[in-house]
Design a protein around this motif. Structure first.
Motif, PDB file in Angstrom:
ATOM      1  N   THR A  59      56.248 101.164  63.647  1.00  0.00           N
ATOM      2  CA  THR A  59      55.219 100.189  63.996  1.00  0.00           C
ATOM      3  C   THR A  59      54.744 100.448  65.417  1.00  0.00           C
ATOM      4  OG1 THR A  59      56.779  98.572  64.912  1.00  0.00           O
ATOM      5  CG2 THR A  59      56.360  98.484  62.517  1.00  0.00           C
ATOM      6  N   GLY A  66      52.928  91.581  71.109  1.00  0.00           N
ATOM      7  CA  GLY A  66      53.427  90.291  70.654  1.00  0.00           C
ATOM      8  C   GLY A  66      54.871  90.263  70.210  1.00  0.00           C
ATOM      9  N   ASP A 119      52.936  91.984  75.966  1.00  0.00           N
ATOM     10  CA  ASP A 119      51.962  90.967  75.541  1.00  0.00           C
ATOM     11  C   ASP A 119      50.552  91.371  75.958  1.00  0.00           C
ATOM     12  OD1 ASP A 119      53.838  89.373  74.335  1.00  0.00           O
ATOM     13  OD2 ASP A 119      53.973  87.911  75.966  1.00  0.00           O
ATOM     14  N   GLY A 151      49.004  93.503  73.580  1.00  0.00           N
ATOM     15  CA  GLY A 151      48.785  92.925  72.256  1.00  0.00           C
ATOM     16  C   GLY A 151      49.892  93.188  71.261  1.00  0.00           C
ATOM     17  N   THR A 202      58.137  91.997  65.628  1.00  0.00           N
ATOM     18  CA  THR A 202      56.705  91.768  65.873  1.00  0.00           C
ATOM     19  C   THR A 202      56.109  91.018  64.688  1.00  0.00           C
ATOM     20  OG1 THR A 202      56.252  93.956  64.958  1.00  0.00           O
ATOM     21  CG2 THR A 202      56.371  93.781  67.343  1.00  0.00           C
ATOM     22  N   PRO A 203      55.388  89.950  64.936  1.00  0.00           N
ATOM     23  CA  PRO A 203      54.792  89.158  63.850  1.00  0.00           C
ATOM     24  C   PRO A 203      53.841  89.963  62.973  1.00  0.00           C
ATOM     25  CG  PRO A 203      54.741  87.952  65.921  1.00  0.00           C
ATOM     26  CD  PRO A 203      55.155  89.344  66.252  1.00  0.00           C
ATOM     27  N   ASP A 204      53.254  91.035  63.515  1.00  0.00           N
ATOM     28  CA  ASP A 204      52.296  91.826  62.737  1.00  0.00           C
ATOM     29  C   ASP A 204      52.963  92.694  61.674  1.00  0.00           C
ATOM     30  OD1 ASP A 204      50.232  90.740  64.160  1.00  0.00           O
ATOM     31  OD2 ASP A 204      50.035  92.433  65.540  1.00  0.00           O
ATOM     32  N   SER A 205      54.281  92.875  61.788  1.00  0.00           N
ATOM     33  CA  SER A 205      54.979  93.735  60.822  1.00  0.00           C
ATOM     34  C   SER A 205      56.255  93.057  60.334  1.00  0.00           C
ATOM     35  CB  SER A 205      55.311  95.078  61.466  1.00  0.00           C
ATOM     36  OG  SER A 205      54.177  95.690  62.025  1.00  0.00           O
TER      37      SER A 205
END
Length: 276
Positions: free
Chosen positions: A207, A141, A136, A139, A192-195
């Motif tokens: 990622t 997440g 975290d 970054g 991961t929310p970004d991917s």
């Protein structure tokens, strides 16, 4: 000046020097001290320490004992104990669960704790919390997508996968009930929310989060259980999101030796189900 030099020379010859009414003993040229009144030889403590060291360094050998092969002793001390924990007991952090080695008893449930709302086996709680907290800060997440699954729950997961993909394809990505590491509480799936497009897909490994896990999961006692190119050994396709807790010593040893799977490390059969 000549008088001073002459006095010092005389003092050295006599082995003593009188300063302020105090007689000081001086060492002779060969390192011995001046004789004392009874004819014996005396040394100051500092001179004895400086000329006769007795300190032994680690690994030094003595003439009065058996000679030891230091390299051999070091190798034996450093040898990893592969029998420290059971590979069949479902409560062991080294238990190997695969298509040829189901969990016994089949209704096994570990003692568990919660990490971000998900149940995991007790030994996993603190390491997983540290891994998530550290990631975290970077970054990344991570979100826990799956952790403990009971025998019955896994039966439903497998049935749904078979319905969607067919049994042959399902067996490459989903365990039949009783053969899932998730039932031990030692396995966890991260996303991961970004991917989101790479959730439960091989592209997760490319990622930022997937790459970080590949390089750092071992520091927390985890390994990426199903590695690329190991399907014939583990029985499953590459799953870069699937972590398995084994403890820091074993994770570090796997990293050091470059062994990718538990089956290879412990010499345990893997691959497909026994019935084919």
């Amino acid at each position: 000046m000549r008088r001073i030099v002459a006095a010092l020379a005389a003092a050295l010859a006599l082995g003593s020097l009188i300063v302020g009414g105090i007689t000081l003993l001086l060492p002779s040229v060969d390192g011995s001290s001046a004789p004392t009144a009874d004819g014996s030889s005396a040394r100051t403590a500092s001179t004895a320490r400086a000329t006769s060291p007795v300190t032994e360094t680690p690994g030094s050998q003595r003439d009065d004992g058996p000679q030891i092969d230091q390299e051999e002793a070091s190798a034996e001390a450093d040898e990893f104990d592969r029998t420290r924990y059971s590979t069949t007991d479902p409560t062991s952090i080294w238990v190997v669960v695969n298509k040829k080695h189901p969990i016994r008893p089949k209704d096994f449930r570990p003692e568990m704790g919660l990490v971000r709302g998900y149940q995991v086996a007790g030994p996993v709680v603190a390491p997983l919390e540290r891994l998530l907290a550290d990631s975290d800060e970077l970054g990344l997440g991570f979100k826990v997508a799956s952790a403990f699954r009971s025998y019955d729950y896994q039966a439903g997961v497998y049935a749904d996968t078979v319905a969607a993909r067919g049994q042959v394809a399902a067996d490459e990505v989903s365990a039949r009930s009783g053969h899932s590491e998730h039932q031990t509480g030692l396995a966890v799936d991260l996303v991961t929310p970004d991917s989101p497009e790479c959730d439960f897909e091989e592209c997760f490994g490319e990622t930022p989060g997937g790459r970080w896990l590949a390089e750092n999961a071992w520091r927390y006692g985890f390994l990426v259980r199903y590695q690329s190119g190991s399907t014939a050994i583990t029985g499953y396709r590459y799953e870069p999101w699937h972590l398995r807790y084994v403890g820091e010593p074993l994770a570090a040893e796997l990293r050091r030796t470059g062994v990718a799977t538990l089956e290879e490390f412990f010499g345990i059969p893997g691959g497909d189900y026994a019935e084919g």
